[in-house]
Design a protein around this motif. Structure first.
Motif, PDB file in Angstrom:
ATOM      1  N   ASP A   1       0.720  -0.764  -0.373  1.00 39.03           N
ATOM      2  CA  ASP A   1       0.002   0.006  -0.209  1.00 39.03           C
ATOM      3  C   ASP A   1       1.198   1.404  -0.271  1.00 39.03           C
ATOM      4  OD1 ASP A   1      -1.886   1.667   0.486  1.00 39.03           O
ATOM      5  OD2 ASP A   1      -3.281   0.358   1.755  1.00 39.03           O
ATOM      6  N   SER A   2       0.203   2.743  -0.085  1.00 40.73           N
ATOM      7  CA  SER A   2       0.877   3.402   0.040  1.00 40.73           C
ATOM      8  C   SER A   2       1.020   4.388   1.000  1.00 40.73           C
ATOM      9  CB  SER A   2       0.933   4.464  -1.715  1.00 40.73           C
ATOM     10  OG  SER A   2       1.785   5.575  -2.267  1.00 40.73           O
ATOM     11  N   LYS A   3       1.563   5.228   1.566  1.00 43.99           N
ATOM     12  CA  LYS A   3       1.326   6.597   2.311  1.00 43.99           C
ATOM     13  C   LYS A   3       1.562   7.210   1.668  1.00 43.99           C
ATOM     14  CE  LYS A   3       4.064   4.366   6.011  1.00 43.99           C
ATOM     15  NZ  LYS A   3       5.294   4.376   6.844  1.00 43.99           N
ATOM     16  N   ALA A   4       1.982   7.774   0.976  1.00 44.42           N
ATOM     17  CA  ALA A   4       1.579   8.957  -0.127  1.00 44.42           C
ATOM     18  C   ALA A   4       0.439   8.773  -1.040  1.00 44.42           C
ATOM     19  CB  ALA A   4       2.895   8.815  -0.783  1.00 44.42           C
ATOM     20  N   ALA A   5       0.395  10.185  -1.863  1.00 42.71           N
ATOM     21  CA  ALA A   5      -0.736   9.917  -2.503  1.00 42.71           C
ATOM     22  C   ALA A   5      -0.952   9.729  -4.101  1.00 42.71           C
ATOM     23  CB  ALA A   5      -1.120  11.833  -2.628  1.00 42.71           C
ATOM     24  N   LEU A   6      -1.565   9.764  -4.825  1.00 46.39           N
ATOM     25  CA  LEU A   6      -1.798   9.814  -6.285  1.00 46.39           C
ATOM     26  C   LEU A   6      -0.930  10.472  -7.351  1.00 46.39           C
ATOM     27  CD1 LEU A   6      -2.417   7.981  -9.230  1.00 46.39           C
ATOM     28  CD2 LEU A   6      -4.045   9.569  -9.334  1.00 46.39           C
ATOM     29  N   GLY A   7       0.585   9.959  -8.182  1.00 50.47           N
ATOM     30  CA  GLY A   7       1.477  11.201  -8.498  1.00 50.47           C
ATOM     31  C   GLY A   7       2.068  11.826  -7.508  1.00 50.47           C
ATOM     32  N   SER A   8       2.420  11.489  -6.072  1.00 45.13           N
ATOM     33  CA  SER A   8       3.625  12.348  -5.396  1.00 45.13           C
ATOM     34  C   SER A   8       5.031  11.699  -5.726  1.00 45.13           C
ATOM     35  CB  SER A   8       2.912  11.877  -4.198  1.00 45.13           C
ATOM     36  OG  SER A   8       3.357  10.136  -3.644  1.00 45.13           O
TER      37      SER A   8
ATOM     38  N   GLY B   1      -3.897  -2.037   3.139  1.00 47.88           N
ATOM     39  CA  GLY B   1      -4.811  -1.354   3.525  1.00 47.88           C
ATOM     40  C   GLY B   1      -5.297  -0.231   3.776  1.00 47.88           C
ATOM     41  N   LEU B   2      -4.232   0.385   4.720  1.00 44.91           N
ATOM     42  CA  LEU B   2      -3.729   1.116   5.624  1.00 44.91           C
ATOM     43  C   LEU B   2      -3.534   2.262   4.861  1.00 44.91           C
ATOM     44  CD1 LEU B   2      -2.103  -0.543   8.386  1.00 44.91           C
ATOM     45  CD2 LEU B   2      -4.378  -0.859   7.949  1.00 44.91           C
ATOM     46  N   GLY B   3      -3.070   2.396   4.088  1.00 43.67           N
ATOM     47  CA  GLY B   3      -2.967   3.339   3.228  1.00 43.67           C
ATOM     48  C   GLY B   3      -3.477   4.467   1.910  1.00 43.67           C
ATOM     49  N   GLN B   4      -3.235   4.901   1.140  1.00 37.77           N
ATOM     50  CA  GLN B   4      -3.723   5.478   0.316  1.00 37.77           C
ATOM     51  C   GLN B   4      -4.813   4.517  -1.145  1.00 37.77           C
ATOM     52  OE1 GLN B   4      -4.269   8.672  -0.135  1.00 37.77           O
ATOM     53  NE2 GLN B   4      -2.929   8.908   1.720  1.00 37.77           N
TER      54      GLN B   4
ATOM     55  N   LEU C   1       5.151  -9.254  -0.548  1.00 37.68           N
ATOM     56  CA  LEU C   1       5.051  -7.829   0.471  1.00 37.68           C
ATOM     57  C   LEU C   1       6.326  -7.345   0.523  1.00 37.68           C
ATOM     58  CD1 LEU C   1       2.445  -9.817   2.778  1.00 37.68           C
ATOM     59  CD2 LEU C   1       1.600  -8.044   1.166  1.00 37.68           C
ATOM     60  N   GLU C   2       6.278  -6.409   0.840  1.00 34.19           N
ATOM     61  CA  GLU C   2       7.274  -5.146   1.012  1.00 34.19           C
ATOM     62  C   GLU C   2       6.864  -4.209   2.326  1.00 34.19           C
ATOM     63  OE1 GLU C   2      10.590  -5.170  -2.034  1.00 34.19           O
ATOM     64  OE2 GLU C   2       9.127  -3.860  -2.369  1.00 34.19           O
ATOM     65  N   THR C   3       5.811  -4.664   3.104  1.00 32.82           N
ATOM     66  CA  THR C   3       5.106  -4.176   3.985  1.00 32.82           C
ATOM     67  C   THR C   3       6.044  -3.548   5.072  1.00 32.82           C
ATOM     68  OG1 THR C   3       3.974  -5.643   4.671  1.00 32.82           O
ATOM     69  CG2 THR C   3       2.440  -4.367   3.448  1.00 32.82           C
TER      70      THR C   3
ATOM     71  N   GLU D   1      -8.352  -6.179  11.807  1.00 34.69           N
ATOM     72  CA  GLU D   1      -6.780  -6.944  12.064  1.00 34.69           C
ATOM     73  C   GLU D   1      -5.812  -6.418  12.028  1.00 34.69           C
ATOM     74  OE1 GLU D   1      -8.263 -10.997  10.722  1.00 34.69           O
ATOM     75  OE2 GLU D   1     -10.006 -10.924  11.625  1.00 34.69           O
ATOM     76  N   ILE D   2      -5.853  -6.549  10.803  1.00 38.24           N
ATOM     77  CA  ILE D   2      -4.249  -5.472  10.368  1.00 38.24           C
ATOM     78  C   ILE D   2      -4.173  -4.313  11.100  1.00 38.24           C
ATOM     79  CG2 ILE D   2      -2.675  -4.469   8.729  1.00 38.24           C
ATOM     80  CD1 ILE D   2      -4.166  -6.814   6.617  1.00 38.24           C
ATOM     81  N   THR D   3      -4.432  -3.448  11.438  1.00 37.32           N
ATOM     82  CA  THR D   3      -4.525  -2.468  11.985  1.00 37.32           C
ATOM     83  C   THR D   3      -4.345  -2.709  13.538  1.00 37.32           C
ATOM     84  OG1 THR D   3      -6.210  -0.721  10.311  1.00 37.32           O
ATOM     85  CG2 THR D   3      -5.412  -0.237  13.197  1.00 37.32           C
ATOM     86  N   SER D   4      -4.844  -3.517  14.272  1.00 35.51           N
ATOM     87  CA  SER D   4      -4.759  -3.917  15.718  1.00 35.51           C
ATOM     88  C   SER D   4      -3.328  -4.007  15.676  1.00 35.51           C
ATOM     89  CB  SER D   4      -5.740  -4.201  15.834  1.00 35.51           C
ATOM     90  OG  SER D   4      -5.048  -5.120  17.458  1.00 35.51           O
ATOM     91  N   LEU D   5      -2.808  -5.454  15.062  1.00 34.89           N
ATOM     92  CA  LEU D   5      -1.330  -5.471  14.640  1.00 34.89           C
ATOM     93  C   LEU D   5       0.110  -4.512  14.328  1.00 34.89           C
ATOM     94  CD1 LEU D   5      -2.053  -8.774  13.370  1.00 34.89           C
ATOM     95  CD2 LEU D   5      -1.478  -8.979  15.347  1.00 34.89           C
TER      96      LEU D   5
END
Length: 406
Positions: free
Chosen positions: A288-295, A304-307, A329-331, A369-373
Motif C-alpha cells: 500500500d502507499s503512504k503517499a498520494a497518487l502521482g506524488s 489496506g492502511l494506505g492511500q 509483500l514489502e510492507t 485486524e491488520i490495524t490492531s496488529l
C-alpha cells in the motif's frame, strides 16, 4: 686478606630426603586437584556457542500449513544466519512465494556463498515444496546501471553480476533489480541504453537467470516510472526470453497510475500489456502507499492502511493475469512475523472471496485486524525503546552518584 662479599639473599634451608619427597607428593596432589577443579568448572560452564539447527531438527510439521492457490503470495524474508534460513522464514509466515537478498544489500562486496549454505538452501526448498519460479531475489540498492560514469557503472555491474551468479548457484530463475538513474548527467535515453547494455553483458556471463526490471515511483532522475521506459530497456535487450518486469503497486500509484479502483487496475494492466506486454510480467510487489497518487514518493504502507485501500489487492489476487508469479509483500513492520502472517492470510482470503455481498464486511474486518496488529507492534516497540532509555538514564545517574560519593 680478601674479604668475601655476603649475599643479600637468604640462604635456602636444607631439607632432608624424606621431607623433600613429602613436599613433592603434596605439590603433585595439589596440581591434580587444581586440574580436576578446572575440568569440573569447564564441565559446569561450557563455552556458549550458537547452535545451528540441523536438517533433522527442522521438521516441516512444525510450520503452519500453506494453502494451495494459483496466486503465489509471500514476503521479502530475512536471510540472517544464512540464505537457507529464508526458506524457513517464508514457511513460518505461511508464504507460497518469497523474496530475499542473496548478500548484503548495502555493501559492494560480500563473502561468497559456501557449499553448505547452497546445499542447505536447495534441500529446504525441496522439503518445503517451494518452486524456484516463485522466488524473487532482490538486487543490491547500490546498483546503478544507468550511471554515465564508466568507472562507477562498472562497479555496479560487478555487484550486479555477482548477485546473478549467486542466484544461479542457488538454482533460482529470477532476479529483480532497480534499473537506475541518470544522476543528472545523461539523458534518460542514454541511461536506458547503458542499462540494456549491462543486461546483455550479464546474459553472456550467466546461463539461465531471468533479469526482472522493477518499475519505480519516479523521484528525481530515476528511470522506470513509466511503462515506456521499461519498454525502452527491453527493446534493446538481445535475449528477450531472459528479461521481465516486476510491478510494485506502491510505485505504480506514486508514479501516477491510479490502481485504487477495479476499473483503474484493469486500465493500468491493459496499458502495461499494450506498451510492454503481459508476457514480461514475472512478479509483483504488493505494497500500500503512504503517499498520494502521482506524488513520486516511494513510501510503503501495510495492506489496506494506505492511500490504495484494501479493495485493489482483492482485484489483484483474484485476477487470472497475476496467477503463478511471485506476489511479494514489502510492507513495513517486516521484523514482525505476525503482521506478515496476517497480511498473507488476508490476501489469500481475498483471492477466494466470491460472494460480493460479503466483500465490504470482510474487507473492513481484515483491515481492522491488520490495524490492531500494527498498532500493537508499534506500541511494543515504543515501550521497549522507552525501557532502554530509562535503564541507560538510571545507570548514568547511578554512576554519577557513585562518582560524587567517591
Amino acid at each position: 686478606m680478601v674479604q668475601t662479599r655476603r649475599s643479600t639473599r637468604a640462604a635456602a634451608p636444607v631439607l632432608s630426603t624424606s621431607t623433600a619427597e613429602s613436599l613433592k607428593r603434596r605439590k603433585a596432589a595439589s596440581v591434580d586437584k587444581s586440574d580436576d577443579s578446572e575440568h569440573k568448572s569447564a564441565a559446569k560452564k561450557p563455552a556458549r556457542k550458537r547452535r545451528k539447527k540441523t536438517e533433522d531438527e527442522l521438521s516441516t510439521d512444525d510450520f503452519p500449513e500453506r494453502i494451495s492457490s494459483p496466486w503465489k503470495i509471500g514476503a521479502h524474508v530475512s536471510a540472517a544466519g544464512g540464505v537457507e534460513n529464508t526458506v524457513r522464514n517464508a514457511a513460518f509466515v505461511g508464504a507460497n512465494a518469497f523474496a530475499l537478498f542473496v548478500k548484503s544489500q548495502r555493501k559492494w562486496d560480500s563473502p561468497p556463498l559456501c557449499a553448505e549454505n547452497i546445499e542447505a538452501f536447495k534441500r529446504r526448498m525441496h522439503a518445503f515444496g517451494y518452486s524456484s519460479k516463485h522466488v524473487l531475489p532482490h538486487g543490491s540498492y547500490l546498483i546503478n546501471l544507468g550511471n554515465p560514469d564508466e568507472e562507477k557503472r562498472q562497479k555496479s555491474f560487478d555487484c550486479f553480476l555477482d548477485d546473478l551468479q549467486r542466484c544461479e548457484q542457488l538454482g533460482l530463475e529470477l532476479y529483480n533489480f532497480h534499473p537506475g538513474s541518470t544522476v543528472g548527467q545523461a539523458t534518460k535515453e542514454e541511461s536506458i541504453a547503458l542499462i540494456a547494455e549491462c543486461i546483455n553483458n550479464a546474459h553472456k556471463a550467466t546461463t539461465h537467470i531471468t533479469i526482472v526490471i522493477e518499475n519505480m515511483a519516479g523521484s528525481g532522475n530515476v528511470i522506470g516510472s513509466q511503462f515506456s521506459e521499461l519498454k525502452g530497456i527491453i527493446d534493446l535487450v538481445e535475449n528477450k526470453t531472459r528479461v521481465g518486469v516486476c510491478l510494485d503497486t506502491c510505485h505504480l500509484f506514486a508514479a501516477g497510475y491510479d490502481i485504487s479502483t477495479m476499473d483503474g487496475w484493469d486500465t493500468t494492466l491493459s496499458e502495461f500489456d499494450s506498451v510492454v506486454g503481459l508476457s514480461y510480467l514475472k512478479g509483483m510487489h504488493l505494497n500500500d502507499s503512504k503517499a498520494a497518487l502521482g506524488s513520486r514518493k516511494d513510501r510503503h504502507e501495510n495492506i489496506g492502511l494506505g492511500q490504495l485501500g484494501i479493495s485493489v489487492f482483492r482485484h489483484i489476487v483474484s485476477d487470472s493475469r497475476t496467477q503463478h508469479i511471485p506476489l511479494i509483500l514489502e510492507t513495513p513492520m517486516f521484523d514482525a512475523t505476525e503482521i506478515w502472517t496476517k497480511e498473507i492470510s488476508t490476501l489469500n482470503c481475498l483471492s477466494k472471496l466470491v460472494d460480493d455481498s460479503k466483500v465490504p464486511e470482510t474487507e473492513l474486518s481484515l483491515v481492522d485486524e491488520i490495524t490492531s496488529l500494527v498498532r500493537s507492534r508499534a506500541t511494543n516497540k515504543v515501550t521497549k525503546v522507552n525501557k532502554t532509555r530509562t535503564r541507560k538514564r538510571d545507570a548514568k545517574e547511578e554512576e554519577e552518584h557513585d562518582s560524587e560519593c567517591a
